[in-house]
Design a protein around this motif. Structure first.
Motif, short mmCIF file in Angstrom:
data_model
loop_
_atom_site.label_atom_id
_atom_site.label_comp_id
_atom_site.label_asym_id
_atom_site.label_seq_id
_atom_site.Cartn_x
_atom_site.Cartn_y
_atom_site.Cartn_z
N HIS A 244 29.56 91.56 3.20
CA HIS A 244 28.28 91.90 2.55
C HIS A 244 27.95 93.37 2.75
O HIS A 244 28.00 93.89 3.86
CB HIS A 244 27.17 91.03 3.12
N LEU A 245 27.61 94.04 1.64
CA LEU A 245 27.15 95.43 1.68
C LEU A 245 25.93 95.53 0.79
O LEU A 245 25.94 95.01 -0.34
CB LEU A 245 28.23 96.36 1.13
N ASP A 246 24.93 96.21 1.25
CA ASP A 246 23.68 96.30 0.49
C ASP A 246 23.81 97.33 -0.66
O ASP A 246 23.19 98.38 -0.65
CB ASP A 246 22.52 96.67 1.42
N LYS A 247 24.68 97.00 -1.61
CA LYS A 247 24.90 97.85 -2.79
C LYS A 247 24.76 96.98 -4.04
O LYS A 247 25.07 95.78 -3.99
CB LYS A 247 26.32 98.45 -2.78
N GLN A 248 24.33 97.58 -5.12
CA GLN A 248 24.15 96.79 -6.35
C GLN A 248 25.45 96.68 -7.14
O GLN A 248 25.52 96.99 -8.32
CB GLN A 248 23.04 97.42 -7.21
N GLN A 249 26.49 96.25 -6.45
CA GLN A 249 27.79 96.11 -7.09
C GLN A 249 28.61 95.08 -6.34
O GLN A 249 28.52 94.97 -5.11
CB GLN A 249 28.52 97.46 -7.07
N GLY A 250 29.38 94.31 -7.09
CA GLY A 250 30.32 93.37 -6.47
C GLY A 250 31.74 93.89 -6.67
O GLY A 250 32.05 94.47 -7.71
N ILE A 251 32.57 93.74 -5.66
CA ILE A 251 33.99 94.14 -5.75
C ILE A 251 34.84 92.90 -5.49
O ILE A 251 34.59 92.15 -4.54
CB ILE A 251 34.33 95.22 -4.70
N VAL A 252 35.84 92.69 -6.34
CA VAL A 252 36.79 91.60 -6.14
C VAL A 252 38.18 92.20 -6.05
O VAL A 252 38.56 93.02 -6.89
CB VAL A 252 36.73 90.58 -7.31
N MET A 253 38.93 91.82 -5.01
CA MET A 253 40.31 92.29 -4.86
C MET A 253 41.23 91.11 -4.58
O MET A 253 40.88 90.23 -3.78
CB MET A 253 40.42 93.31 -3.72
N ILE A 254 42.37 91.11 -5.24
CA ILE A 254 43.38 90.08 -5.00
C ILE A 254 44.69 90.81 -4.69
O ILE A 254 45.20 91.58 -5.52
CB ILE A 254 43.54 89.15 -6.22
N GLY A 255 45.21 90.60 -3.48
CA GLY A 255 46.36 91.35 -3.03
C GLY A 255 47.58 90.49 -2.73
O GLY A 255 47.46 89.28 -2.45
N PHE A 256 48.74 91.11 -2.81
CA PHE A 256 50.03 90.45 -2.52
C PHE A 256 50.89 91.42 -1.71
O PHE A 256 50.82 92.63 -1.91
CB PHE A 256 50.77 90.14 -3.83
N GLN A 257 51.72 90.88 -0.83
CA GLN A 257 52.74 91.73 -0.21
C GLN A 257 53.77 92.09 -1.27
O GLN A 257 54.07 91.28 -2.15
CB GLN A 257 53.42 90.99 0.94
N SER A 258 54.31 93.33 -1.18
CA SER A 258 55.30 93.72 -2.20
C SER A 258 56.62 94.12 -1.55
O SER A 258 57.22 93.32 -0.84
CB SER A 258 54.73 94.81 -3.11
N VAL A 259 57.04 95.37 -1.75
CA VAL A 259 58.40 95.76 -1.34
C VAL A 259 58.38 97.03 -0.51
O VAL A 259 57.39 97.77 -0.49
CB VAL A 259 59.29 95.99 -2.58
N ALA A 260 59.49 97.30 0.15
CA ALA A 260 59.68 98.57 0.85
C ALA A 260 60.11 99.64 -0.17
O ALA A 260 60.51 99.32 -1.29
CB ALA A 260 60.74 98.42 1.94
N ALA A 261 60.03 100.90 0.24
CA ALA A 261 60.27 102.02 -0.67
C ALA A 261 61.65 101.99 -1.33
O ALA A 261 61.82 102.43 -2.46
CB ALA A 261 60.08 103.34 0.07
N ASN A 262 62.66 101.48 -0.59
CA ASN A 262 64.02 101.53 -1.14
C ASN A 262 64.45 100.22 -1.80
O ASN A 262 65.62 100.01 -2.06
CB ASN A 262 65.01 101.91 -0.04
N ASP A 263 63.49 99.31 -2.10
CA ASP A 263 63.83 98.01 -2.68
C ASP A 263 64.17 98.16 -4.17
O ASP A 263 63.48 98.87 -4.89
CB ASP A 263 62.64 97.06 -2.52
N PRO A 264 65.23 97.49 -4.64
CA PRO A 264 65.59 97.60 -6.07
C PRO A 264 64.52 97.04 -7.03
O PRO A 264 64.54 97.37 -8.22
CB PRO A 264 66.89 96.79 -6.18
N ASP A 265 63.59 96.22 -6.52
CA ASP A 265 62.52 95.71 -7.38
C ASP A 265 61.38 96.71 -7.57
O ASP A 265 60.46 96.48 -8.37
CB ASP A 265 61.92 94.41 -6.80
#
Length: 426
Positions: A244-265
């Motif tokens: 909770h933050l007393d600001k007139q805005q809502g933030i939604v974030m959906i995150g996933f683990q991804s890859v290391a810098a040298n990954d072919p993906d």
């Protein structure tokens, strides 16, 4: 032993390894009488724990605050008198110092950089001032809904892994940091084998190599850090988090683990990221334009020596958080199932290649890019392979990668909303 990687040709990058193990990248570019110098070392969050979170950030700032032969004022005065600049930074996997000078001041710039990196004092008074500045920054960050959301997602995505930590540290950890800890960090990580120096601009490679050998000979060899970095535990069944933050805005974030810098993906994920940030993206068109549910919507990501994160985010009216979260989940599920359309992929590819071509025209930006690529193990010349890598990513590659990295079961959700007002009646 020295290992020149290429012939000396204007515009091409040459790599040398000095006798103490320090890697040097040089690009001769006489278009303008300017030189960009970048020194980068492994460190960052990977070198920290909850107890000393913020150590690299404080260290990188305090590096510029006095050496055995120069005060902070003298460092600033000397670089300003040349019309140049000096700056430091810290990140998830590294810390860096950059110096920009006019061509006649190349020797002065390198000597100053070497002094700052090899002989820092970390005076009590200066460290204290930097601590206060960093604490003020942390306090300001705690009032920013997007920063709070990002920190919350990373905590839950990475658990006990260092990538869960905050880049600026926590107030509690930073308050307790001491000059002795900075000296210990300096001894461990500011070593020749742990770093890369890039010197790009109106220079001659032979002269640069001679100067760097002269000024950096006193840097101890040390060892390359994090050759087998800790890996984050896989994510499963993490319940959504709300702050909770007393600001007139809502933030939604959906995150996933991804890859290391040298990954072919990685190239496929970069194209998905670009497509998700486009003003013509499916997220923007459906959630913001058609449904009017969001002020802004996009994606962000980072890679490192260990697998990083891919985060979808949006800003909305707090009253619309529930419906907009459902829509964001739906769009991510469709992306995971179908990938991108041919039009989305082509537009993302053109935009990414165009943006990188523009960025690489700057010696300052290219010096930083090549230094970090070399340090991360992808090679200083990774930028020369980008066009081929991005061009060969197919729709099928995108589908496979989206399905692999964005399953709903591996997601972490964070929502930032204003606190409930106890006297409000529905």
């Amino acid at each position: 032993t020295d290992k020149p990687a290429e012939e000396s040709r204007s515009g091409q990058i040459q790599k040398f390894t000095l006798s103490n193990g320090l890697r040097l990248l040089v690009r001769e570019d006489p278009r303008l009488p300017l030189v960009s110098i970048n020194a980068v070392f492994r460190g960052g969050l990977l070198a920290e724990s909850k107890r000393d979170n913020g150590l690299t950030k404080l260290f990188s700032r305090a590096l510029l605050k006095g050496t055995k032969s120069r005060t902070a004022e003298q460092i600033a005065g000397e670089i300003e008198s040349t019309g140049g600049g000096i700056a430091s930074d810290s990140a998830n996997n590294s810390f860096s110092i950059s110096v920009d000078v006019m061509q006649p001041d190349l020797s002065k710039g390198l000597e100053l950089l070497a002094d700052v990196l090899i002989n820092p004092l970390f005076p009590d008074r200066e460290v204290n001032l930097e601590k206060q500045s960093l604490l003020a920054g942390i306090k300001a960050e705690d009032e920013q809904p997007t920063s709070v959301g990002r920190n919350l997602v990373r905590e839950r995505l990475f658990g006990s892994h260092p990538y869960a930590l905050r880049n600026s540290g926590t107030a509690e950890a930073v308050s307790a940091l001491t000059p002795d800890q900075l000296r210990g960090f300096h001894k461990e990580f500011t070593t020749a084998k742990n770093g890369v120096i890039s010197v790009f601009g109106d220079v001659r490679a032979a002269e640069v190599k001679k100067l760097v050998e002269k000024y950096f000979a006193a840097m101890p060899s040390g060892e390359l850090a994090f050759q087998t970095p800790a890996q984050p535990d896989p994510v499963s069944s993490v319940p959504p988090a709300t702050a909770h933050l007393d600001k007139q805005q809502g933030i939604v974030m959906i995150g996933f683990q991804s890859v290391a810098a040298n990954d072919p993906d990685r190239p496929a994920l970069e194209l998905i990221n670009e497509a998700s940030n486009d003003l013509g993206s499916r997220f923007f068109n459906r959630i913001r334009e058609k449904m009017g549910l969001a002020y802004f919507v996009g994606a962000a990501q980072f890679y490192g020596l260990a697998p990083g994160a891919f985060i979808f985010y949006l800003g909305t009216d707090p009253k619309k958080v529930e419906p907009v979260t459902r829509e964001l989940r739906d769009e991510i599920s469709l992306l995971a199932k179908d990938g991108l359309t041919p039009e989305e992929l082509e537009r993302a590819r053109k935009k990414l290649l165009g943006a990188e071509a523009i960025r690489n025209q700057s010696n300052e930006a290219l010096a930083a890019t090549c230094g970090i690529d070399e340090l991360m193990g992808t090679g200083y010349d990774a930028y020369t392979r980008r066009k081929e890598e991005l061009t060969k990513v197919s729709l099928e590659d995108i589908r496979r990668v989206a399905a692999k990295y964005f399953p709903a079961s591996s997601s972490v959700e964070a929502t930032i909303v204003p606190p409930d007002k106890p006297n409000e009646k529905k």
